[in-house]
Design an enzyme around this catalytic site. Structure first.
Site, PDB file in Angstrom:
ATOM      1  N   GLU A 122      50.144 -33.540  63.205  1.00 32.52           N
ATOM      2  CA  GLU A 122      50.372 -32.318  63.168  1.00 32.52           C
ATOM      3  C   GLU A 122      51.738 -32.030  63.466  1.00 32.52           C
ATOM      4  O   GLU A 122      52.256 -31.913  64.783  1.00 32.52           O
ATOM      5  CB  GLU A 122      49.661 -31.206  63.938  1.00 32.52           C
ATOM      6  CG  GLU A 122      49.675 -29.957  63.522  1.00 32.52           C
ATOM      7  CD  GLU A 122      48.942 -28.825  64.488  1.00 32.52           C
ATOM      8  OE1 GLU A 122      48.451 -27.682  63.736  1.00 32.52           O
ATOM      9  OE2 GLU A 122      48.449 -29.073  65.531  1.00 32.52           O
ATOM     10  N   LYS A 136      47.099 -14.413  78.894  1.00 32.42           N
ATOM     11  CA  LYS A 136      48.361 -14.941  78.872  1.00 32.42           C
ATOM     12  C   LYS A 136      49.159 -15.370  77.530  1.00 32.42           C
ATOM     13  O   LYS A 136      48.653 -15.898  76.739  1.00 32.42           O
ATOM     14  CB  LYS A 136      48.381 -16.298  79.647  1.00 32.42           C
ATOM     15  CG  LYS A 136      49.614 -16.841  80.294  1.00 32.42           C
ATOM     16  CD  LYS A 136      49.440 -18.390  80.505  1.00 32.42           C
ATOM     17  CE  LYS A 136      49.917 -19.186  79.108  1.00 32.42           C
ATOM     18  NZ  LYS A 136      51.214 -19.041  78.924  1.00 32.42           N
ATOM     19  N   GLU A 152      40.697 -22.404  69.181  1.00 35.04           N
ATOM     20  CA  GLU A 152      41.225 -22.697  67.808  1.00 35.04           C
ATOM     21  C   GLU A 152      42.449 -23.417  67.862  1.00 35.04           C
ATOM     22  O   GLU A 152      43.434 -23.059  68.351  1.00 35.04           O
ATOM     23  CB  GLU A 152      41.378 -21.204  67.174  1.00 35.04           C
ATOM     24  CG  GLU A 152      41.677 -21.251  65.919  1.00 35.04           C
ATOM     25  CD  GLU A 152      43.084 -21.588  65.478  1.00 35.04           C
ATOM     26  OE1 GLU A 152      43.389 -22.633  64.996  1.00 35.04           O
ATOM     27  OE2 GLU A 152      44.062 -20.420  65.493  1.00 35.04           O
ATOM     28  N   CYS A 185      48.747 -23.287  62.030  1.00 36.27           N
ATOM     29  CA  CYS A 185      47.707 -24.377  62.209  1.00 36.27           C
ATOM     30  C   CYS A 185      46.987 -24.792  61.052  1.00 36.27           C
ATOM     31  O   CYS A 185      46.602 -26.162  60.868  1.00 36.27           O
ATOM     32  CB  CYS A 185      46.730 -24.037  63.471  1.00 36.27           C
ATOM     33  SG  CYS A 185      45.965 -22.374  63.007  1.00 36.27           S
ATOM     34  N   SER A 205      47.300 -26.157  70.571  1.00 34.53           N
ATOM     35  CA  SER A 205      47.204 -27.598  70.250  1.00 34.53           C
ATOM     36  C   SER A 205      45.840 -28.245  70.811  1.00 34.53           C
ATOM     37  O   SER A 205      45.282 -27.709  71.997  1.00 34.53           O
ATOM     38  CB  SER A 205      48.405 -28.396  70.791  1.00 34.53           C
ATOM     39  OG  SER A 205      48.128 -28.683  72.331  1.00 34.53           O
ATOM     40  N   THR A 206      45.584 -29.081  70.060  1.00 36.49           N
ATOM     41  CA  THR A 206      44.304 -29.979  70.357  1.00 36.49           C
ATOM     42  C   THR A 206      44.383 -30.689  71.711  1.00 36.49           C
ATOM     43  O   THR A 206      43.311 -30.413  72.652  1.00 36.49           O
ATOM     44  CB  THR A 206      43.802 -30.772  69.308  1.00 36.49           C
ATOM     45  OG1 THR A 206      43.586 -30.314  68.070  1.00 36.49           O
ATOM     46  CG2 THR A 206      42.621 -31.855  69.672  1.00 36.49           C
ATOM     47  N   ASP A 207      45.295 -31.288  71.983  1.00 37.76           N
ATOM     48  CA  ASP A 207      45.713 -31.691  73.417  1.00 37.76           C
ATOM     49  C   ASP A 207      45.458 -30.917  74.444  1.00 37.76           C
ATOM     50  O   ASP A 207      44.943 -30.917  75.618  1.00 37.76           O
ATOM     51  CB  ASP A 207      46.995 -32.494  73.527  1.00 37.76           C
ATOM     52  CG  ASP A 207      47.138 -33.709  72.462  1.00 37.76           C
ATOM     53  OD1 ASP A 207      46.062 -34.179  72.161  1.00 37.76           O
ATOM     54  OD2 ASP A 207      48.303 -34.180  72.272  1.00 37.76           O
ATOM     55  N   VAL A 208      46.173 -29.728  74.429  1.00 37.45           N
ATOM     56  CA  VAL A 208      45.852 -28.519  75.520  1.00 37.45           C
ATOM     57  C   VAL A 208      44.709 -28.189  75.488  1.00 37.45           C
ATOM     58  O   VAL A 208      43.986 -27.619  76.563  1.00 37.45           O
ATOM     59  CB  VAL A 208      47.096 -27.599  75.067  1.00 37.45           C
ATOM     60  CG1 VAL A 208      46.865 -26.402  76.419  1.00 37.45           C
ATOM     61  CG2 VAL A 208      48.476 -28.028  75.502  1.00 37.45           C
TER      62      VAL A 208
END
Length: 535
Positions: free
Chosen positions: A433, A226, A302, A336, A280-283
């Site tokens: 970030e 995707k 990652e 990142c 992102s970390t949240d996703v």
């Protein structure tokens, strides 16, 4: 030679001080006039030297419309105008792609052909990438906003290098014979994991595609990939080239769409054996949760970073300023592993701040298709607004705005290169970030202090150290809780070097030999022996 050239283009290390003299102390007070001149130039964007030919989904070797018939616009970040309408993949489209990938894995030739034959297809694909270099690079720049010279001269050569590297690995993946304690023959088989779901980001669309496709294909897997909804175009062209290289139908399927629909469908699909995500970390937390609640598929993540760049007291300040500038501002700050917390020893802090301010004011911002441009627009309006919000947080929290601080021009998503000094650890601009061209400069007194402060972050992706002292470099490289430490260099991203993070910067490693294990299962085969001649 090609690999050395690519490495030197994307990374920075020591430069001669003389090359930086023109960047220091000569632009104070002149920034506003310069920015007004740049803003005027941005009103007339250059026509990209490429046509968009592929906007459909790539499923089972064919370009097809989405099952719903829906499309979504992909935008030119230079203007905010529509480039093309792209097929909007959804759950049903992911189901179709997984069905094709599963059939290609269970019944197709890809995992059954010799590893050497797989490698030949990957080598041919790398050749096609080089043949279409300029066309692909133009699409990447048009959709993303990064400088065309970066796309064409740095990133596309790296993509070709990645596929050649993993083509070379294809026929060198093997198990072992293991001595057992009894009368048994014990061997291990390294088998492809099956159908891999891969979700790539918008900041380095093709480079991240190559980091994921390369090892997965070398190991004999099939894939549902995707793309990011902001940057779907280049992957579709590359997918066409994969099939021109001889890739069988259904081995790589590309679905464009949104994270909440298509991305979630990939992460939660019961017939996908492994998912790899960059973002992102949240996703990343959502991906991990969906994977665990479905079929407990293997996950590689990652994720984000807030990487420290540490300038020690013995540093050549001119060299340190240039390297720190590159570490933060490369790719419009949308990286990142950006060196987004610049820690500078108090002995050289004031000099560093003044020269960092001058370097930022001299950064060349403009239409990314224009030669010599260092910085293009941010990728979209959401990222643009987020960065400006963080800049306002920085001003409101008491940091000193040394340079930039506002949008550039009235069209598109350009932001002035921004520098803050007098930054404290508890400020949002020092913790979150930002993912944009915003440099935060913090002062430190000694190594014990900077180690503790650098490690006081939920992230642990990378770090930079600038020193002439070997003992200092060795101490910091071992003390910093991060996946990569660059010493007197930054963003050295050779394909042979593993990349990934500690803490909330991710799970697993990409690139190099380490990424192969992400796409393999290890099976032990134990056979009883009767009257063996030896054990």
């Amino acid at each position: 030679m090609a690999s050395r050239r690519v490495s030197s283009l994307i990374s920075r290390s020591f430069m001669s001080s003389s090359s930086l003299l023109s960047l220091t102390g000569k632009n104070r007070g002149g920034g506003a006039h310069r920015y007004s001149s740049l803003a005027a130039a941005l009103e007339n964007p250059i026509t990209p030297p490429v046509k968009v030919e592929h906007t459909q989904l790539l499923i089972n070797g064919q370009f097809v419309d989405s099952a719903s018939g829906k499309t979504f616009p992909t935008l030119d970040p230079r203007t905010g105008e529509v480039i093309a309408q792209v097929a909007e993949g959804d759950v049903e489209d992911v189901n179709r792609a997984v069905l094709a990938a599963r059939k290609a894995f269970d019944q197709g030739p890809w995992p059954r052909m010799t590893a050497y034959d797989r490698s030949r297809i990957l080598y041919r694909f790398a050749d096609l990438i080089e043949q279409h270099n300029d066309e692909i690079a133009a699409l990447e720049t048009w959709d993303n906003g990064k400088p065309y010279e970066q796309s064409a001269k740095v990133e596309l050569p790296m993509v070709a290098r990645v596929f050649r590297y993993y083509a070379g690995w294809a026929d060198k993946i093997h198990g072992m014979t293991v001595p057992g304690d009894g009368s048994h023959h014990v061997q291990t088989l390294h088998e492809p994991i099956g159908v891999a779901g891969q979700i790539i980001p918008w900041n380095f669309p093709l480079l991240m595609l190559s980091w994921k496709l390369g090892p997965a294909l070398a190991c004999g897997n099939t894939i549902v990939l995707k793309t990011a909804e902001q940057t779907p175009l280049s992957a579709l062209l590359v997918g066409k080239l994969l099939h021109e290289a001889g890739l069988p139908e259904g081995v790589v399927n590309i679905v464009s769409g949104f994270g909440a629909t298509a991305g979630a469908a990939v992460a939660s699909h019961m017939d996908i054996d492994k998912v790899a995500f960059t973002g992102s970390t949240d996703v990343g937390k959502i991906i991990l949760d969906l994977a665990s609640k479905s079929n407990l598929k293997a996950v590689t993540l990652e994720l984000g970073g807030k990487s420290p760049f540490i300038v020690c007291k013995d540093a050549d300040v001119d060299q340190a300023v240039e390297l720190a500038h590159f570490a933060l501002f490369f790719n419009q700050g949308q990286c990142c592993c950006a060196g987004s917390r610049t820690f500078v020893h108090e002995r050289v802090y004031d000099e560093f701040v003044e020269k960092a301010k001058a370097r930022a004011n001299n950064r060349v911002v403009g239409d990314p298709f224009k030669s010599g441009i260092e910085q293009g627009p941010q990728v979209d309006s959401e990222q643009f607004k987020k960065i400006l919000k963080y800049i306002k947080h920085g001003v409101d929290s008491g940091a000193t705005l040394q340079a930039g601080g506002d949008r550039l021009g009235s069209k598109g998503y350009y932001i002035q290169p921004t520098v803050f000094s007098d930054v404290k650890d508890d400020m949002l601009i020092a913790k979150d970030e930002i993912f944009g061209p915003v440099q935060t400069i913090l002062k430190f007194k000694d190594l014990d202090e900077v180690i503790a402060r650098a490690n006081n972050s939920r992230y642990g992706l990378a770090a930079g150290v600038f020193t002439q002292n070997l003992d200092t470099a060795n101490r910091l490289s071992r003390a910093l809780r991060v996946g990569t430490v660059w010493i007197n260099c930054y963003d050295v991203l050779d394909i042979t070097i593993p990349f990934g993070g500690y803490k909330m910067s991710g799970i697993g490693r990409e690139k190099g030999i380490y990424s192969l294990s992400n796409y393999l299962q290890v099976k032990a085969v134990v056979t009883s022996l009767k009257n063996p001649a030896w054990l």
